[in-house]
Write a protein that holds these residues in place. Structure first.
Motif, PDB file in Angstrom:
ATOM      1  N   ARG A 124     -10.273  88.246  58.082  1.00 19.52           N
ATOM      2  CA  ARG A 124      -9.576  87.020  57.700  1.00 19.52           C
ATOM      3  C   ARG A 124      -9.627  85.976  58.801  1.00 19.52           C
ATOM      4  N   ASP A 174       3.837  74.772  59.366  1.00 21.68           N
ATOM      5  CA  ASP A 174       3.475  74.374  58.013  1.00 21.68           C
ATOM      6  C   ASP A 174       2.490  75.402  57.435  1.00 21.68           C
ATOM      7  N   GLU A 175       1.235  75.026  57.258  1.00 16.88           N
ATOM      8  CA  GLU A 175       0.255  75.938  56.660  1.00 16.88           C
ATOM      9  C   GLU A 175      -0.650  76.608  57.682  1.00 16.88           C
ATOM     10  N   THR A 180      -5.353  79.597  62.318  1.00 19.28           N
ATOM     11  CA  THR A 180      -6.037  79.660  61.026  1.00 19.28           C
ATOM     12  C   THR A 180      -5.092  79.261  59.915  1.00 19.28           C
ATOM     13  N   ASP A 181      -5.648  78.803  58.795  1.00 17.46           N
ATOM     14  CA  ASP A 181      -4.841  78.509  57.614  1.00 17.46           C
ATOM     15  C   ASP A 181      -5.136  79.503  56.493  1.00 17.46           C
ATOM     16  N   ASP A 182      -5.747  80.640  56.853  1.00 17.44           N
ATOM     17  CA  ASP A 182      -6.057  81.673  55.866  1.00 17.44           C
ATOM     18  C   ASP A 182      -4.766  82.137  55.180  1.00 17.44           C
ATOM     19  N   GLU A 183      -4.790  82.229  53.861  1.00 16.12           N
ATOM     20  CA  GLU A 183      -3.573  82.529  53.109  1.00 16.12           C
ATOM     21  C   GLU A 183      -3.033  83.928  53.394  1.00 16.12           C
ATOM     22  N   VAL A 184      -3.912  84.892  53.610  1.00 20.44           N
ATOM     23  CA  VAL A 184      -3.455  86.257  53.894  1.00 20.44           C
ATOM     24  C   VAL A 184      -2.779  86.316  55.260  1.00 20.44           C
ATOM     25  N   ARG A 229      -1.359  83.795  56.731  1.00 22.51           N
ATOM     26  CA  ARG A 229      -0.089  83.060  56.580  1.00 22.51           C
ATOM     27  C   ARG A 229       0.992  83.967  56.008  1.00 22.51           C
ATOM     28  N   SER A 230       0.639  84.747  55.012  1.00 16.29           N
ATOM     29  CA  SER A 230       1.603  85.661  54.412  1.00 16.29           C
ATOM     30  C   SER A 230       2.085  86.689  55.434  1.00 16.29           C
ATOM     31  N   TRP A 231       1.148  87.215  56.224  1.00 12.26           N
ATOM     32  CA  TRP A 231       1.519  88.162  57.287  1.00 12.26           C
ATOM     33  C   TRP A 231       2.449  87.509  58.295  1.00 12.26           C
ATOM     34  N   ARG A 277       4.476  84.928  57.975  1.00 15.81           N
ATOM     35  CA  ARG A 277       5.810  84.661  57.422  1.00 15.81           C
ATOM     36  C   ARG A 277       6.613  85.959  57.328  1.00 15.81           C
TER      37      ARG A 277
END
Length: 265
Positions: A109, A214-215, A234-238, A240-242, A244
């Motif tokens: 990622r 933010d993102e 990085t702005d990778d969504e996975v 980001r979820s980790w 948060r």
């Protein structure tokens, strides 16, 4: 029949082979179209197409060549392998300092992540990258073993001006270091007085420094002596979820300053 490693070598030793198989996996191409896309000569393309047909990686449909199901399988697997190696090469200089036990996402990622390392001319480049992101972020969540003066100053000024929401979890040693310095203690008090700013203390070690702006996820990478080695964002969504989930988990298990017996007076 050649071994799997020999087949990998056959493909890997020619950038033209890799590119042609990738193009044909995406859709049919004529020989002239392949030449225009790859810059390969007709003689080279002839050898490549012949080798691929021997392996049943491609078929010919009229004037076009197209990858078979197994050809697409090989192309997909080779692309994955190449991306893994490219990511490994980018992380090679910092991997020994990464808190990998805490990073529960696949390192693939980070293939498009921005990695900022100190240089002789810009020794503070990773921190400069963070300050750049902080200056524009509306919401900041973080968990860290340190809270340096530059970061505190930007966060305090923006939170005080109602330009930023801040939530942070820091190690006891990080907060104690701020409390021991008059100027930094005053800045921390000002930050805590802001409507949308909260800080909690985590007893024991905090093995990572991660910030969600933010993102964007930003990580500071230090060695065992605390020397700054790099930053990764990085702005990778996975990822980001980790980030948060990680900050929320630390937040739930941390204490408010007064409950932890921290005095700023």
């Amino acid at each position: 029949m050649e071994s799997a490693l020999e087949e990998i070598e056959f493909l890997a030793l020619s950038a033209n082979r890799v590119e042609v198989l990738g193009l044909l996996s995406a859709g049919g191409h004529t020989r002239n179209e392949l030449a225009a896309e790859t810059g390969a000569s007709q003689a080279t393309l002839g050898r490549i197409l012949s080798d691929f047909r021997e392996r049943s990686w491609i078929d010919r449909e009229g004037s076009e060549y197209v990858a078979t199901a197994t050809g697409r399988l090989v192309a997909s697997g080779f692309t994955d392998l190449r991306e893994i190696i490219e990511t490994e090469q980018r992380l090679r200089g910092v991997v020994e300092y990464l808190p990998t036990a805490e990073m529960t996402f696949d390192l693939k990622r980070l293939s498009d992540a921005t990695i900022t390392m100190p240089t002789q001319t810009r020794p503070n480049a990773p921190l400069s990258r963070l300050l750049e992101l902080l200056e524009t972020a509306d919401e900041v969540w973080t968990v860290s073993h340190a809270f340096n003066e530059q970061t505190l100053t930007v966060v305090q000024e923006r939170a005080e001006a109602d330009e930023q929401t801040f939530r942070g979890v820091f190690s006891r040693s990080a907060i104690d270091a701020l409390a021991a310095d008059t100027e930094l203690r005053d800045r921390l008090e000002t930050l805590l007085a802001a409507d949308d700013a909260s800080v909690r203390v985590r007893e024991g070690t905090v093995p990572l420094a991660v910030m969600l702006l933010d993102e964007v996820v930003y990580m500071l990478v230090r060695d065992e002596q605390g020397v700054l080695r790099a930053s990764i964002d990085t702005d990778d969504e996975v990822v980001r979820s980790w980030a948060r989930e990680t900050v929320e988990d630390y937040w739930e298990r941390a204490e408010a300053l007064e409950d932890a017996g921290v005095s700023l007076e």
